[in-house]
Design a protein around this motif. Structure first.
Motif, PDB file in Angstrom:
ATOM      1  N   UNK A 106     -26.892 -18.855  -7.829  1.00  0.00           N
ATOM      2  CA  UNK A 106     -27.309 -20.209  -7.458  1.00  0.00           C
ATOM      3  C   UNK A 106     -28.582 -20.197  -6.617  1.00  0.00           C
ATOM      4  N   UNK A 107     -28.603 -19.381  -5.557  1.00  0.00           N
ATOM      5  CA  UNK A 107     -29.721 -19.411  -4.611  1.00  0.00           C
ATOM      6  C   UNK A 107     -30.997 -18.805  -5.147  1.00  0.00           C
ATOM      7  N   UNK A 108     -30.926 -17.535  -5.556  1.00  0.00           N
ATOM      8  CA  UNK A 108     -32.137 -16.846  -6.002  1.00  0.00           C
ATOM      9  C   UNK A 108     -32.593 -17.375  -7.357  1.00  0.00           C
ATOM     10  N   UNK A 109     -31.630 -17.691  -8.239  1.00  0.00           N
ATOM     11  CA  UNK A 109     -32.006 -18.253  -9.538  1.00  0.00           C
ATOM     12  C   UNK A 109     -32.703 -19.592  -9.390  1.00  0.00           C
TER      13      UNK A 109
ATOM     14  N   UNK B 277     -29.017 -24.096  -0.340  1.00  0.00           N
ATOM     15  CA  UNK B 277     -27.570 -23.914  -0.187  1.00  0.00           C
ATOM     16  C   UNK B 277     -27.166 -22.513  -0.639  1.00  0.00           C
ATOM     17  N   UNK B 278     -27.689 -22.098  -1.790  1.00  0.00           N
ATOM     18  CA  UNK B 278     -27.319 -20.798  -2.340  1.00  0.00           C
ATOM     19  C   UNK B 278     -27.780 -19.636  -1.479  1.00  0.00           C
ATOM     20  N   UNK B 279     -29.033 -19.673  -1.034  1.00  0.00           N
ATOM     21  CA  UNK B 279     -29.582 -18.558  -0.246  1.00  0.00           C
ATOM     22  C   UNK B 279     -28.885 -18.456   1.106  1.00  0.00           C
TER      23      UNK B 279
ATOM     24  N   UNK C 195     -32.900 -27.958  -3.108  1.00  0.00           N
ATOM     25  CA  UNK C 195     -31.667 -28.111  -2.334  1.00  0.00           C
ATOM     26  C   UNK C 195     -30.633 -27.057  -2.738  1.00  0.00           C
ATOM     27  N   UNK C 196     -30.478 -26.830  -4.051  1.00  0.00           N
ATOM     28  CA  UNK C 196     -29.536 -25.818  -4.529  1.00  0.00           C
ATOM     29  C   UNK C 196     -29.951 -24.422  -4.065  1.00  0.00           C
TER      30      UNK C 196
ATOM     31  N   UNK D 168     -42.810 -31.544  -5.259  1.00  0.00           N
ATOM     32  CA  UNK D 168     -41.818 -32.393  -4.594  1.00  0.00           C
ATOM     33  C   UNK D 168     -41.921 -33.867  -4.981  1.00  0.00           C
ATOM     34  N   UNK D 169     -42.788 -34.173  -5.936  1.00  0.00           N
ATOM     35  CA  UNK D 169     -42.801 -35.513  -6.513  1.00  0.00           C
ATOM     36  C   UNK D 169     -41.724 -35.640  -7.588  1.00  0.00           C
ATOM     37  N   UNK D 170     -41.109 -34.512  -7.938  1.00  0.00           N
ATOM     38  CA  UNK D 170     -40.123 -34.474  -9.012  1.00  0.00           C
ATOM     39  C   UNK D 170     -38.702 -34.384  -8.453  1.00  0.00           C
ATOM     40  N   UNK D 171     -37.825 -35.277  -8.914  1.00  0.00           N
ATOM     41  CA  UNK D 171     -36.407 -35.218  -8.531  1.00  0.00           C
ATOM     42  C   UNK D 171     -35.782 -33.915  -9.009  1.00  0.00           C
ATOM     43  N   UNK D 172     -36.202 -33.487 -10.178  1.00  0.00           N
ATOM     44  CA  UNK D 172     -35.718 -32.234 -10.779  1.00  0.00           C
ATOM     45  C   UNK D 172     -35.982 -31.047  -9.851  1.00  0.00           C
ATOM     46  N   UNK D 173     -37.210 -30.931  -9.346  1.00  0.00           N
ATOM     47  CA  UNK D 173     -37.578 -29.827  -8.448  1.00  0.00           C
ATOM     48  C   UNK D 173     -36.871 -29.972  -7.104  1.00  0.00           C
ATOM     49  N   UNK D 174     -36.816 -31.180  -6.573  1.00  0.00           N
ATOM     50  CA  UNK D 174     -36.139 -31.392  -5.287  1.00  0.00           C
ATOM     51  C   UNK D 174     -34.660 -31.002  -5.358  1.00  0.00           C
ATOM     52  N   UNK D 175     -34.039 -31.278  -6.490  1.00  0.00           N
ATOM     53  CA  UNK D 175     -32.627 -30.905  -6.668  1.00  0.00           C
ATOM     54  C   UNK D 175     -32.449 -29.400  -6.603  1.00  0.00           C
TER      55      UNK D 175
END
Length: 523
Positions: free
Chosen positions: A212-215, A244-246, A240-241, A230-237
């Motif tokens: 999850x984190x490194x991937x 959390x993962x790292x 965050x993952x 960071x204008x992209x919701x996809x990248x911001x998600x």
């Protein structure tokens, strides 16, 4: 410890495997346009051919120590070579872009094991006193691989063999490496006698958090620029993952009784902790400079991929040939603490030199000596960092250290490419503003230049209105070329400044003499 002929066959095997893995990190770059046409893929879709390989690599690399111990190092290495080879064949056979992306991910799983496991094999093959020579030969593959990738890929594409052949070339080398692995590589006694962990005792939470984190982090670095960060919701998600993962992964590996990646080894060796940071810096400089130079020569100077690769090749070969010399120097007792600053200084000279000589009229001869200087600097950085990081470690610690430094070097390269790519695109737009103040239809020089261009196009048979439009396009082209050259010069300066800022880390290195009979039966 192996001796004689067997020892050198093992070296040939691991260097071949490392070359395969690293060539494939860059060889596809020059064939992306052809893939888009043949597979009916968009620009956004084809970038996943690169991203999927990098994501798989960075997930697998830190787990190689555990996997080699669980399944046996030779078995794991052999299976990894087979996976890489079969996936290479499947990549060439792909009929659509998502098939290719999936097989590239599988190829990355096999390839990710080759780097760190190769280092562990060398540690076990060479006695401590001779280890710098083994690491030097390994370093030849690491330095040369990413550089000859575009050269080889350029020749394949330019020769009209078609993009599948950038994958097919792996197959005969992979078969040879698999045969050599089964024939010559042996597990040390510690691994032979080890009892695999029961499935219930495996650190499944650590594996999940690592993926999850490194991937997610690697995905952000690979896709961030194309998604406008960071204008992209996809990248911001995924940011965050990744966070959390790292964070969860670090907490889990520091508290688990039998972690999948033993981060505590960083606390047991100050040199490894410093070496991990320096490996990040090395990856940043090595991959960012190889990334930015081909873009400049192909976009601005109009060179082909093959021409660009040929310009990079002499410096990479010089670095490779320097490795045994540096290895001998380390073996003779020259401290890494002296070599690394020298390498940093030489690499800074390369970046400063490149920033000065970049121009619209630059040719291959102008870049020959700066790239040779880069090769020398890389050689003086890579090998001392590698030997310093692993010196004094043994058994499981050595395997864990090899995996950690490999992952961090890979992440350094991803950060370098992402930062440089973003800076390049955004700074070109910003740098364009300043010259525009001097370009106006009320400016006599501008009017004179437009009239000259218009007359030139009229002389070539264009109608008056079309000639005027072409004149404006030509002026815009000149402006963008000048702005791009300023920006590329700034990028090289930025890379060099990063190395200078990180130089004080060398003061934290503790000298370790490469002597004695230390047990290094690493997996």
């Amino acid at each position: 410890m192996e001796t004689g002929f067997t020892k050198w066959i093992i070296v040939v095997t691991v260097v071949l495997c490392c070359l395969l893995e690293l060539i494939d990190t860059s060889i596809v770059n020059v064939a992306l346009t052809q893939m888009m046409g043949n597979l009916s893929a968009t620009q956004q879709e084809v970038t996943w051919v690169i991203a999927s390989y990098g994501i798989a690599n960075v997930i697998v690399i830190p787990m190689t120590g555990f996997l080699a111990e669980q399944f046996g190092r030779r078995n794991y290495y052999f299976v990894s070579v087979v996976i890489f080879t079969l996936a290479s064949m499947a990549c060439g056979q792909s009929t659509n872009i998502w098939e290719l992306v999936a097989f590239r991910f599988i190829q990355g799983i096999g390839g990710g094991a080759l780097m760190a496991t190769s280092q562990a094999i060398l540690i076990d093959t060479f006695p401590p006193k001779q280890l710098p020579i083994g690491q030097a030969l390994f370093g030849m593959g690491v330095i040369i691989g990413p550089t000859i990738g575009p050269t080889l890929g350029g020749y394949i594409v330019d020769s009209n063999l078609g993009w599948p052949w950038i994958f097919y070339v792996n197959v005969p080398v992979g078969i040879l490496a698999a045969i050599f692995t089964l024939t010559f590589i042996r597990d040390p006694e510690r691994i032979k006698n080890a009892i695999p962990r029961p499935l219930r005792e495996i650190d499944w939470m650590g594996i999940g958090l690592l993926i999850l984190g490194v991937g997610s982090l690697q995905l952000v670095l690979e896709q961030g620029e194309s998604e406008d960060w960071f204008e992209s919701t996809y990248i911001n998600t995924f940011v965050l993952l990744a966070a959390i993962g790292v964070i969860g992964f670090v907490w889990r590996e520091l508290t688990a009784r039998q972690p999948i990646v033993d981060l505590r080894v960083l606390g047991r060796s100050r040199n490894l902790a410093v070496g991990a940071v320096l490996s990040f810096v090395l990856g940043f400089g090595m991959f960012a400079s190889v990334f930015i130079f081909p873009i400049f020569t192909q976009r601005i100077l109009g060179f082909s991929a093959a021409q660009t690769g040929l310009m990079l090749l002499p410096g990479a070969l010089a670095s490779g040939f320097m490795m045994p010399v540096i290895g001998r120097s380390l073996q003779a007792g020259v401290p890494q603490k002296f070599m690394i600053p020298l390498g940093f200084g030489i690499f800074f000279i390369f970046t400063f030199w490149m920033a000065q000589i970049i121009s619209p009229n630059a040719g291959p001869d102008d870049f020959f000596w700066p790239l040779m200087v880069r090769g020398l600097g890389m050689g003086l950085i890579f090998l001392p960092i590698t030997t310093m990081s692993l010196a004094g470690l043994k058994g499981k610690d050595a395997g864990q250290a090899a995996g950690l430094t490999g992952m961090i070097r890979q992440l350094g390269g991803s950060f370098g490419v992402a930062i440089v790519g973003t800076y390049l695109e955004r700074s070109i737009a910003q740098n364009r503003v300043s010259p525009l103040a001097h370009i106006s239809l009320y400016d006599a020089n501008t009017v004179q230049r437009i009239q000259a261009f218009t007359q030139n196009f009229l002389a070539h048979g264009f109608p008056l209105e079309q000639a005027r439009k072409q004149a404006y396009y030509a002026l815009e082209g000149i402006l963008m070329k000048q702005v791009s050259i300023i920006t590329y010069s700034q990028v090289f300066t930025m890379i060099g400044a990063f190395f200078v800022v990180c130089l004080p880390l060398v003061l934290l290195i503790k000298r370790v003499k490469i002597t004695g009979k230390v047990s290094m039966d690493a997996h």
